[in-house]
Design a protein around this motif. Structure first.
Motif, PDB file in Angstrom:
ATOM      1  N   GLY A  95       1.846   1.932  -0.286  1.00  0.00           N
ATOM      2  CA  GLY A  95       2.043   0.504  -0.498  1.00  0.00           C
ATOM      3  C   GLY A  95       0.904  -0.351   0.017  1.00  0.00           C
ATOM      4  O   GLY A  95      -0.119   0.143   0.511  1.00  0.00           O
ATOM      5  N   ASP A  96       1.116  -1.663  -0.065  1.00  0.00           N
ATOM      6  CA  ASP A  96       0.076  -2.625   0.280  1.00  0.00           C
ATOM      7  C   ASP A  96      -0.326  -2.584   1.743  1.00  0.00           C
ATOM      8  O   ASP A  96      -1.446  -2.956   2.093  1.00  0.00           O
ATOM      9  CB  ASP A  96       0.543  -4.045  -0.070  1.00  0.00           C
ATOM     10  CG  ASP A  96       0.720  -4.246  -1.564  1.00  0.00           C
ATOM     11  OD1 ASP A  96       0.263  -3.380  -2.340  1.00  0.00           O
ATOM     12  OD2 ASP A  96       1.346  -5.255  -1.956  1.00  0.00           O
ATOM     13  N   ASP A  97       0.593  -2.165   2.618  1.00  0.00           N
ATOM     14  CA  ASP A  97       0.290  -2.070   4.043  1.00  0.00           C
ATOM     15  C   ASP A  97      -0.205  -0.687   4.443  1.00  0.00           C
ATOM     16  O   ASP A  97      -0.355  -0.398   5.635  1.00  0.00           O
ATOM     17  CB  ASP A  97       1.530  -2.418   4.872  1.00  0.00           C
ATOM     18  CG  ASP A  97       1.865  -3.901   4.801  1.00  0.00           C
ATOM     19  OD1 ASP A  97       0.927  -4.701   4.616  1.00  0.00           O
ATOM     20  OD2 ASP A  97       3.049  -4.263   4.938  1.00  0.00           O
ATOM     21  N   GLY A  98      -0.452   0.159   3.447  1.00  0.00           N
ATOM     22  CA  GLY A  98      -0.910   1.507   3.736  1.00  0.00           C
ATOM     23  C   GLY A  98       0.207   2.466   4.069  1.00  0.00           C
ATOM     24  O   GLY A  98      -0.043   3.579   4.538  1.00  0.00           O
ATOM     25  N   GLN A  99       1.459   2.069   3.812  1.00  0.00           N
ATOM     26  CA  GLN A  99       2.624   2.874   4.156  1.00  0.00           C
ATOM     27  C   GLN A  99       3.025   3.778   2.996  1.00  0.00           C
ATOM     28  O   GLN A  99       2.672   3.515   1.840  1.00  0.00           O
ATOM     29  CB  GLN A  99       3.803   1.971   4.516  1.00  0.00           C
ATOM     30  CG  GLN A  99       4.617   1.416   3.333  1.00  0.00           C
ATOM     31  CD  GLN A  99       3.985   0.234   2.632  1.00  0.00           C
ATOM     32  OE1 GLN A  99       2.816  -0.082   2.810  1.00  0.00           O
ATOM     33  NE2 GLN A  99       4.779  -0.449   1.808  1.00  0.00           N
ATOM     34  N   LYS A 101       5.609   4.523   0.463  1.00  0.00           N
ATOM     35  CA  LYS A 101       6.661   3.684  -0.100  1.00  0.00           C
ATOM     36  C   LYS A 101       8.016   4.376  -0.019  1.00  0.00           C
ATOM     37  O   LYS A 101       8.139   5.571  -0.285  1.00  0.00           O
ATOM     38  CB  LYS A 101       6.362   3.365  -1.564  1.00  0.00           C
ATOM     39  CG  LYS A 101       5.267   2.343  -1.796  1.00  0.00           C
ATOM     40  CD  LYS A 101       5.222   1.990  -3.273  1.00  0.00           C
ATOM     41  CE  LYS A 101       4.194   0.932  -3.579  1.00  0.00           C
ATOM     42  NZ  LYS A 101       4.237   0.528  -5.001  1.00  0.00           N
ATOM     43  N   GLU A 106       8.513  -1.223  -4.128  1.00  0.00           N
ATOM     44  CA  GLU A 106       8.100  -1.786  -2.845  1.00  0.00           C
ATOM     45  C   GLU A 106       6.617  -2.187  -2.897  1.00  0.00           C
ATOM     46  O   GLU A 106       5.791  -1.487  -3.474  1.00  0.00           O
ATOM     47  CB  GLU A 106       8.329  -0.724  -1.763  1.00  0.00           C
ATOM     48  CG  GLU A 106       7.955  -1.131  -0.355  1.00  0.00           C
ATOM     49  CD  GLU A 106       8.219   0.020   0.619  1.00  0.00           C
ATOM     50  OE1 GLU A 106       7.466   0.120   1.596  1.00  0.00           O
ATOM     51  OE2 GLU A 106       9.166   0.798   0.390  1.00  0.00           O
ATOM     52  N   THR A 107       6.298  -3.313  -2.255  1.00  0.00           N
ATOM     53  CA  THR A 107       4.893  -3.759  -2.164  1.00  0.00           C
ATOM     54  C   THR A 107       4.445  -3.586  -0.717  1.00  0.00           C
ATOM     55  O   THR A 107       3.973  -2.525  -0.339  1.00  0.00           O
ATOM     56  CB  THR A 107       4.758  -5.205  -2.642  1.00  0.00           C
ATOM     57  OG1 THR A 107       5.682  -6.048  -1.921  1.00  0.00           O
ATOM     58  CG2 THR A 107       5.024  -5.292  -4.139  1.00  0.00           C
ATOM     59  N   TYR A 108       4.605  -4.621   0.112  1.00  0.00           N
ATOM     60  CA  TYR A 108       4.291  -4.496   1.528  1.00  0.00           C
ATOM     61  C   TYR A 108       5.463  -3.823   2.240  1.00  0.00           C
ATOM     62  O   TYR A 108       6.594  -3.778   1.727  1.00  0.00           O
ATOM     63  CB  TYR A 108       3.990  -5.860   2.147  1.00  0.00           C
ATOM     64  CG  TYR A 108       5.114  -6.858   2.045  1.00  0.00           C
ATOM     65  CD1 TYR A 108       6.121  -6.917   3.021  1.00  0.00           C
ATOM     66  CD2 TYR A 108       5.193  -7.746   0.979  1.00  0.00           C
ATOM     67  CE1 TYR A 108       7.154  -7.821   2.938  1.00  0.00           C
ATOM     68  CE2 TYR A 108       6.238  -8.658   0.886  1.00  0.00           C
ATOM     69  CZ  TYR A 108       7.216  -8.682   1.863  1.00  0.00           C
ATOM     70  OH  TYR A 108       8.242  -9.574   1.767  1.00  0.00           O
ATOM     71  N   TYR A 109       5.222  -3.300   3.436  1.00  0.00           N
ATOM     72  CA  TYR A 109       6.283  -2.601   4.165  1.00  0.00           C
ATOM     73  C   TYR A 109       7.430  -3.558   4.469  1.00  0.00           C
ATOM     74  O   TYR A 109       7.225  -4.656   4.978  1.00  0.00           O
ATOM     75  CB  TYR A 109       5.762  -2.016   5.474  1.00  0.00           C
ATOM     76  CG  TYR A 109       6.828  -1.236   6.213  1.00  0.00           C
ATOM     77  CD1 TYR A 109       7.104   0.077   5.878  1.00  0.00           C
ATOM     78  CD2 TYR A 109       7.601  -1.847   7.203  1.00  0.00           C
ATOM     79  CE1 TYR A 109       8.109   0.777   6.509  1.00  0.00           C
ATOM     80  CE2 TYR A 109       8.606  -1.152   7.849  1.00  0.00           C
ATOM     81  CZ  TYR A 109       8.861   0.159   7.498  1.00  0.00           C
ATOM     82  OH  TYR A 109       9.866   0.844   8.125  1.00  0.00           O
ATOM     83  N   SER A 111       9.380  -4.923   2.195  1.00  0.00           N
ATOM     84  CA  SER A 111       9.677  -5.846   1.104  1.00  0.00           C
ATOM     85  C   SER A 111      11.005  -5.517   0.439  1.00  0.00           C
ATOM     86  O   SER A 111      11.610  -6.373  -0.212  1.00  0.00           O
ATOM     87  CB  SER A 111       8.554  -5.828   0.064  1.00  0.00           C
ATOM     88  OG  SER A 111       8.398  -4.529  -0.510  1.00  0.00           O
TER      89      SER A 111
END
Length: 298
Positions: A95-99, A101, A106-109, A111
């Protein structure tokens, strides 16, 4: 399910023109029925719909919903269809936070869903699975991000689960922190898992976590002392069995192995990785014979 709403419709499992739009999850019900799910809300709606509409007969009562539809729709050919669909699944999405998913949308952790939930099922590929391993360092880093964001405070078995996951990525300090937290906060005087009334998952998870800190491996390589915490700088163990049925005895001092032997239950070729500096070559490929102890370091 012919009367299911448009957002929850059947699709051919083997129609790849459709399956590219099918929710690419591992949930057996969705994988079996080929449900289309535009977003997380549709997944929840579909789950509720299945629960409400599944036939109330002997077969359904005896087996799970997934098993019911498997028995009705695919019978003995189910495994062949699974093999055919595997290339259409994404094992890990970042995802966007490097997590890693938890949900495809899901985008950022955080979300979608509870960011501190006790379950971490989206890291099943790290432990007990083997998909997330050192051959994919970006996935390892993403798993660490997920673990950091999830947090360490949870129920007993969930703390043990986190300990296992940190051990699998080779972080002995974090694994040890969780082990100590588990003993302080999550077990009763008799060492039973405190999760009411009692769940043995926490006890099994604790022992599995200790084992994983001492003998690990997830990509066909057995790692000795892969997540050794500073508190265990000197010690020994005997009889820890790795994947493949290999029993190891080990002694170490100040983090350096002084003795290591392996005994296999069957003839096997195994790659063993030792802590850096143990031998000139820290990665060994050994041919082990059944029930014949092999001394590796002495």
């Amino acid at each position: 399910l012919e009367d299911a709403p448009e957002t929850v419709h059947k699709a051919s499992l083997l129609d790849t023109t459709v399956s590219d739009n099918v929710y690419k999850g591992v949930n057996p019900v969705f994988a079996t029925l080929g449900f289309h799910a535009d977003n997380f809300t549709d997944v929840v709606y579909a789950t509720a719909y299945i629960g409400d509409k599944a036939p109330e007969n002997a077969v359904y009562k005896k087996y799970s919903v997934a098993e019911y539809f498997y028995a009705r729709l695919y019978k003995d050919s189910f495994i062949d269809k699974i093999r055919e669909m595997l290339p259409h699944l994404d094992p890990v999405l970042i995802g966007d936070d490097g997590q890693v998913k938890e949900f495809r949308e899901e985008t950022y952790y955080g979300s979608i869903g509870d960011p501190h939930h006790r379950h971490i099922s989206h890291l099943v590929g790290l432990y007990p699975g083997t998909v997330i391993n050192e051959n994919h360092p970006d996935w390892i880093r993403a798993a660490e991000v997920t673990l950091d964001r999830r947090g360490d405070r949870s129920h007993c078995w969930a703390v043990a689960h986190r300990m296992l996951l940190w051990a699998r990525v080779g972080n002995g300090k974090r694994a040890m922190d969780l082990l100590q937290s588990l003993i302080r906060n999550n077990v009763m005087d008799n060492l039973w898992d405190r999760h009411p009334p009692f769940q043995i998952d926490g006890n099994f998870g604790y022992t599995a976590g200790v084992g994983e800190m001492l003998v690990g491996g997830s990509d066909g390589v057995v790692r000795i002392l892969p997540a050794l915490p500073p508190e265990w700088h000197t010690g020994e163990f005997s009889g820890i069995v790795s994947r493949g049925g290999i029993s190891f005895d080990c002694k170490w001092r100040e983090g350096r192995i002084t003795y290591l032997s392996a005994t296999a239950k069957k003839d096997i070729t195994v790659e063993i990785r030792l802590p850096s500096g143990t031998l000139l070559n820290d990665v060994l490929t050994l041919e082990l014979k059944a029930d014949d102890p092999t001394v590796i370091v002495e």
